[in-house]
Design a protein around this motif. Sequence first.
Motif, PDB file in Angstrom:
ATOM      1  N   HIS A  95       0.848  -1.192   0.000  1.00 16.50           N
ATOM      2  CA  HIS A  95       0.000   0.000   0.000  1.00 16.50           C
ATOM      3  C   HIS A  95       0.881   1.238   0.000  1.00 16.50           C
ATOM      4  O   HIS A  95       1.811   1.351   0.808  1.00 16.50           O
ATOM      5  CB  HIS A  95      -0.909   0.013   1.242  1.00 16.50           C
ATOM      6  N   SER A  96       0.620   2.178  -0.906  1.00 22.14           N
ATOM      7  CA  SER A  96       1.305   3.456  -0.951  1.00 22.14           C
ATOM      8  C   SER A  96       2.816   3.243  -1.110  1.00 22.14           C
ATOM      9  O   SER A  96       3.261   2.696  -2.123  1.00 22.14           O
ATOM     10  CB  SER A  96       0.950   4.278   0.290  1.00 22.14           C
ATOM     11  N   GLY A 120      -3.059   1.938  -4.153  1.00 20.47           N
ATOM     12  CA  GLY A 120      -2.839   3.360  -3.917  1.00 20.47           C
ATOM     13  C   GLY A 120      -1.409   3.787  -4.163  1.00 20.47           C
ATOM     14  O   GLY A 120      -0.792   4.433  -3.318  1.00 20.47           O
ATOM     15  N   SER A 150      -6.321  11.596   3.183  1.00 15.68           N
ATOM     16  CA  SER A 150      -6.217  10.140   3.046  1.00 15.68           C
ATOM     17  C   SER A 150      -7.564   9.431   3.010  1.00 15.68           C
ATOM     18  O   SER A 150      -7.589   8.217   2.782  1.00 15.68           O
ATOM     19  CB  SER A 150      -5.376   9.559   4.188  1.00 15.68           C
ATOM     20  N   CYS A 202      -7.273   1.062  -6.288  1.00 12.78           N
ATOM     21  CA  CYS A 202      -7.169   2.472  -5.908  1.00 12.78           C
ATOM     22  C   CYS A 202      -8.524   2.987  -5.459  1.00 12.78           C
ATOM     23  O   CYS A 202      -9.560   2.629  -6.027  1.00 12.78           O
ATOM     24  CB  CYS A 202      -6.679   3.296  -7.104  1.00 12.78           C
ATOM     25  N   ASP A 206      -8.958   9.092  -4.157  1.00  8.90           N
ATOM     26  CA  ASP A 206      -7.619   9.187  -3.578  1.00  8.90           C
ATOM     27  C   ASP A 206      -6.984  10.522  -3.960  1.00  8.90           C
ATOM     28  O   ASP A 206      -6.768  10.800  -5.143  1.00  8.90           O
ATOM     29  CB  ASP A 206      -6.757   8.018  -4.086  1.00  8.90           C
ATOM     30  N   THR A 209      -2.469   9.726  -3.887  1.00  8.23           N
ATOM     31  CA  THR A 209      -1.975   9.122  -5.138  1.00  8.23           C
ATOM     32  C   THR A 209      -3.182   8.975  -6.053  1.00  8.23           C
ATOM     33  O   THR A 209      -3.854   7.948  -6.042  1.00  8.23           O
ATOM     34  CB  THR A 209      -1.304   7.756  -4.873  1.00  8.23           C
ATOM     35  N   SER A 214      -2.754   5.071 -10.897  1.00  4.86           N
ATOM     36  CA  SER A 214      -3.086   3.650 -10.999  1.00  4.86           C
ATOM     37  C   SER A 214      -3.498   3.292 -12.423  1.00  4.86           C
ATOM     38  O   SER A 214      -3.133   2.223 -12.939  1.00  4.86           O
ATOM     39  CB  SER A 214      -4.206   3.295 -10.020  1.00  4.86           C
ATOM     40  N   HIS A 234      -7.287   7.414  -0.164  1.00  8.33           N
ATOM     41  CA  HIS A 234      -5.978   6.764  -0.179  1.00  8.33           C
ATOM     42  C   HIS A 234      -5.937   5.538   0.730  1.00  8.33           C
ATOM     43  O   HIS A 234      -5.301   4.536   0.394  1.00  8.33           O
ATOM     44  CB  HIS A 234      -4.907   7.765   0.252  1.00  8.33           C
ATOM     45  N   ASN A 235      -6.607   5.595   1.850  1.00  7.23           N
ATOM     46  CA  ASN A 235      -6.620   4.465   2.782  1.00  7.23           C
ATOM     47  C   ASN A 235      -7.772   3.510   2.461  1.00  7.23           C
ATOM     48  O   ASN A 235      -8.509   3.066   3.333  1.00  7.23           O
ATOM     49  CB  ASN A 235      -6.709   4.951   4.226  1.00  7.23           C
TER      50      ASN A 235
END
Length: 261
Positions: A95-96, A120, A150, A202, A206, A209, A214, A234-235
């Motif tokens: 993730h991220s 993400g 986020s 994704c 988001d 990012t 994506s 994002h989360n």
Amino acid sequence: METIEIGNRILAFRSYGRHVAPERPPLVLVHGAGGNHLIWPPQVRHLAHTAVYALDLPGHGASPPPPCASISAYSEVIRDFVDTLELPFFVLAGHSMGGAIALDFALAYGHRLAGIAVIGAGARMKVAPAFLNGVVDDFIGVTAKIVEFSYHTTTSAKEKERYLRHLRENDPTVLQHDFAVVDAFNVRDRVEMIAVPTLILCGGHDRMTPPSLSQSLHDCIPDSQFHLIERAGHNVLLEQPQVVADYLDRFITQLSISGGL
């Protein structure tokens, strides 16, 4: 927590899995900036019939400092981790910042992988100067802004408060270091060389990012799968944990049936 010694490092991790189906490749979970293994929700850590390993990267959670100097150095830690545990062909999910690590690992050690899941993240993820430069000088203000960016607007205040507490458990210099290594990451000129089955997820909203990153990954990586998850930022793995778990489960099932996508 379990720990293993890798060179001069101690790495902490958790392993999960009951009634594991032998045909399903193990799943290794890599968290993002300022995170630890608990960023992965129970639905993912306890994925049915799957051996799952969730680690704390160096300098994060229960793994002692220092953190690694680059995304590629983190990939080397993952390589040494799976070597030490003698894991077979496996799926690497990130993730991220962890997604950047998964992409880098696929480029360097693709022969070790059954597949990757990138959540993400993108081939390049520039970090806003306000976050990169301000996290040490204004830790309270910047961490609050990170939380705001986020999550989807409908996410509960309780979840946002929980994540804020989690972020503020970090040493500000570690979080700044994470942002710096993410900001320096760039595989845009090589991402089309990834030749392992790839799942890309994704959040539809988001702001850290954006989905365009994506989508670009999907356009560049041959035969990749891309799913945009609505009502999530994002989360996404915390906002829509069952949806993320279901996509991972389906991906691993496809790999176990076909030996590749």
